[in-house]
Design an enzyme around this catalytic site. Structure first.
Site, PDB file in Angstrom:
ATOM      1  CG  ASN A  59      68.086  24.908  -6.553  1.00 20.80           C
ATOM      2  OD1 ASN A  59      68.685  25.960  -6.767  1.00 20.80           O
ATOM      3  ND2 ASN A  59      66.963  24.604  -7.171  1.00 20.80           N
ATOM      4  CG  HIS A  81      67.990  31.207  -4.061  1.00 21.08           C
ATOM      5  ND1 HIS A  81      67.312  32.101  -4.860  1.00 21.08           N
ATOM      6  CD2 HIS A  81      67.123  30.207  -3.792  1.00 21.08           C
ATOM      7  CE1 HIS A  81      66.082  31.675  -5.046  1.00 21.08           C
ATOM      8  NE2 HIS A  81      65.941  30.528  -4.415  1.00 21.08           N
ATOM      9  CG  HIS A 132      64.604  26.781 -12.493  1.00 22.53           C
ATOM     10  ND1 HIS A 132      63.460  27.033 -11.768  1.00 22.53           N
ATOM     11  CD2 HIS A 132      64.222  26.824 -13.797  1.00 22.53           C
ATOM     12  CE1 HIS A 132      62.435  27.209 -12.602  1.00 22.53           C
ATOM     13  NE2 HIS A 132      62.878  27.104 -13.835  1.00 22.53           N
ATOM     14  NE  ARG A 136      62.641  30.936 -11.672  1.00 20.86           N
ATOM     15  CZ  ARG A 136      61.301  30.880 -11.635  1.00 20.86           C
ATOM     16  NH1 ARG A 136      60.574  31.428 -12.584  1.00 20.86           N
ATOM     17  NH2 ARG A 136      60.701  30.291 -10.638  1.00 20.86           N
ATOM     18  NE  ARG A 189      62.771  35.052 -11.647  1.00 18.51           N
ATOM     19  CZ  ARG A 189      61.569  34.783 -11.144  1.00 18.51           C
ATOM     20  NH1 ARG A 189      61.452  34.370  -9.903  1.00 18.51           N
ATOM     21  NH2 ARG A 189      60.486  34.930 -11.869  1.00 18.51           N
ATOM     22  CD  GLU A 246      64.631  22.947  -9.907  1.00 15.59           C
ATOM     23  OE1 GLU A 246      64.252  24.124  -9.989  1.00 15.59           O
ATOM     24  OE2 GLU A 246      64.857  22.391  -8.837  1.00 15.59           O
ATOM     25  CB  THR A 290      58.877  26.436  -8.724  1.00 11.08           C
ATOM     26  OG1 THR A 290      60.171  26.692  -9.258  1.00 11.08           O
ATOM     27  CG2 THR A 290      58.060  25.634  -9.699  1.00 11.08           C
ATOM     28  CD  GLU A 328      62.136  18.027  -7.024  1.00 12.56           C
ATOM     29  OE1 GLU A 328      62.893  17.884  -8.012  1.00 12.56           O
ATOM     30  OE2 GLU A 328      62.220  18.980  -6.223  1.00 12.56           O
ATOM     31  CG  HIS A 368      59.476  24.392  -3.461  1.00 15.07           C
ATOM     32  ND1 HIS A 368      59.118  25.441  -2.654  1.00 15.07           N
ATOM     33  CD2 HIS A 368      59.790  24.952  -4.666  1.00 15.07           C
ATOM     34  CE1 HIS A 368      59.192  26.572  -3.343  1.00 15.07           C
ATOM     35  NE2 HIS A 368      59.616  26.302  -4.569  1.00 15.07           N
TER      36      HIS A 368
HETATM   37  N1  PXP Z   1      62.748  21.419  -6.450  1.00 17.17           N
HETATM   38  C1  PXP Z   1      62.233  22.198  -7.423  1.00 17.17           C
HETATM   39  C2  PXP Z   1      61.593  21.543  -8.594  1.00 17.17           C
HETATM   40  C3  PXP Z   1      62.327  23.605  -7.348  1.00 17.17           C
HETATM   41  O1  PXP Z   1      61.805  24.360  -8.329  1.00 17.17           O
HETATM   42  C4  PXP Z   1      63.004  24.176  -6.254  1.00 17.17           C
HETATM   43  C5  PXP Z   1      63.167  25.665  -6.178  1.00 17.17           C
HETATM   44  O2  PXP Z   1      63.960  26.101  -7.225  1.00 17.17           O
HETATM   45  C6  PXP Z   1      63.540  23.320  -5.279  1.00 17.17           C
HETATM   46  C7  PXP Z   1      63.377  21.945  -5.383  1.00 17.17           C
HETATM   47  C8  PXP Z   1      64.276  23.848  -4.093  1.00 17.17           C
HETATM   48  O3  PXP Z   1      63.416  24.592  -3.292  1.00 17.17           O
HETATM   49  P1  PXP Z   1      64.024  25.432  -2.085  1.00 17.17           P
HETATM   50  O4  PXP Z   1      64.904  26.486  -2.694  1.00 17.17           O
HETATM   51  O5  PXP Z   1      62.816  25.989  -1.409  1.00 17.17           O
HETATM   52  O6  PXP Z   1      64.802  24.489  -1.234  1.00 17.17           O
END
Ligand code: PXP
Length: 236
Positions: free
Chosen positions: A6, A9, A42, A44, A48, A69, A100, A150, A190
């Protein structure tokens, strides 16, 4: 077990200056070259971090799996149907949250999901629902028509930091069992990192984990020396 990286960030860091760096597309390319199986982002509603142009650029070169996402919002649904990621994962979204928090309430969103999911599936887009390891939610997910869930591993990851996480890990095992009984395929994500992942890897039914924050954080750490060396060389 497959890995979806992902890159949200990377975009968070870029948006701190509203500029072009670091570019999530560049980091996505590096992640793919390093062997990850797909890229997750994602979009949003408040934009952001990831922007619409990120999604379009990533769609152009991510050939393995692009997983978007998204909230069950009409605006984002229309964008997703136009850009056509390989997979969409529906997540809950609250403006004030940092990340999330909690899974999708499939039970109360069931009629909208039943309406929306076939629109994606008709285009060949796989649908996943990000949900807490709760039996009623998993059963509702199977009635929604989604192929994947998920499992939200956030509660497990938080408790892992305290050393006492057996209950949360057990919930994940139960969720896997309930999901398999309903014929659902399973991803997880997550809060996962190099330490807590060792408890998830043995769960063979989980096909893929999505990891963002810990990988981007680690990339900053392991890249620091090289970044400083480059500038010092020029200053000399
Ligand atoms: N899966 C989903 C559905 C999420 O919303 C997120 C965070 O955006 C992640 C996985 C990844 O989480 P993390 O950034 O804590 O690894």
């Amino acid at each position: 077990m497959k890995l979806g990286v992902n890159i949200d960030h990377v975009a968070t860091l870029r948006q701190a200056r509203r500029g072009n760096e670091p570019d999530p597309a560049v980091l996505a390319r590096l992640a793919l070259e390093a062997g990850c199986d797909g890229i997750t982002l994602h979009l949003r509603e408040d934009r952001r971090h990831v922007q619409d142009h990120d999604l379009k650029r990533l769609r152009n070169f991510v050939k393995t799996r692009l997983n978007l996402e998204m909230a069950l919002s009409d605006e984002i649904i229309n964008i997703a149907l136009e850009v056509k990621p390989d997979q969409v994962t529906f997540v809950p979204e609250k403006r004030e949250e940092i990340t999330t928090e909690g899974g999708l309430d499939v039970l109360s969103g069931l009629s909208k999901l039943k309406d929306v999911i076939p629109r994606f599936q008709k285009q060949g887009i796989v649908v996943s629902l990000f949900i807490d390891p709760i039996q009623e939610q998993i059963q509702a997910a199977s009635r929604s028509g989604a192929e994947f869930i998920e499992i939200h591993t956030g509660a497990f990851a938080e408790k892992f930091k305290t050393g006492s996480f057996e209950h949360e890990l057990n919930q994940i095992h139960k969720a896997v069992h309930w999901a398999k009984n309903c014929g659902l395929r399973i991803n997880a994500g997550h809060g996962l990192d190099c330490k807590n992942i060792v408890h998830i890897v043995p769960i063979k039914e989980i096909e893929e984990v999505n990891i963002g924050h810990s990988i981007v954080s680690r990339a900053v750490v392991v890249g620091m020396e090289e970044a400083v060396r480059e500038i010092k060389k020029l200053l000399r």
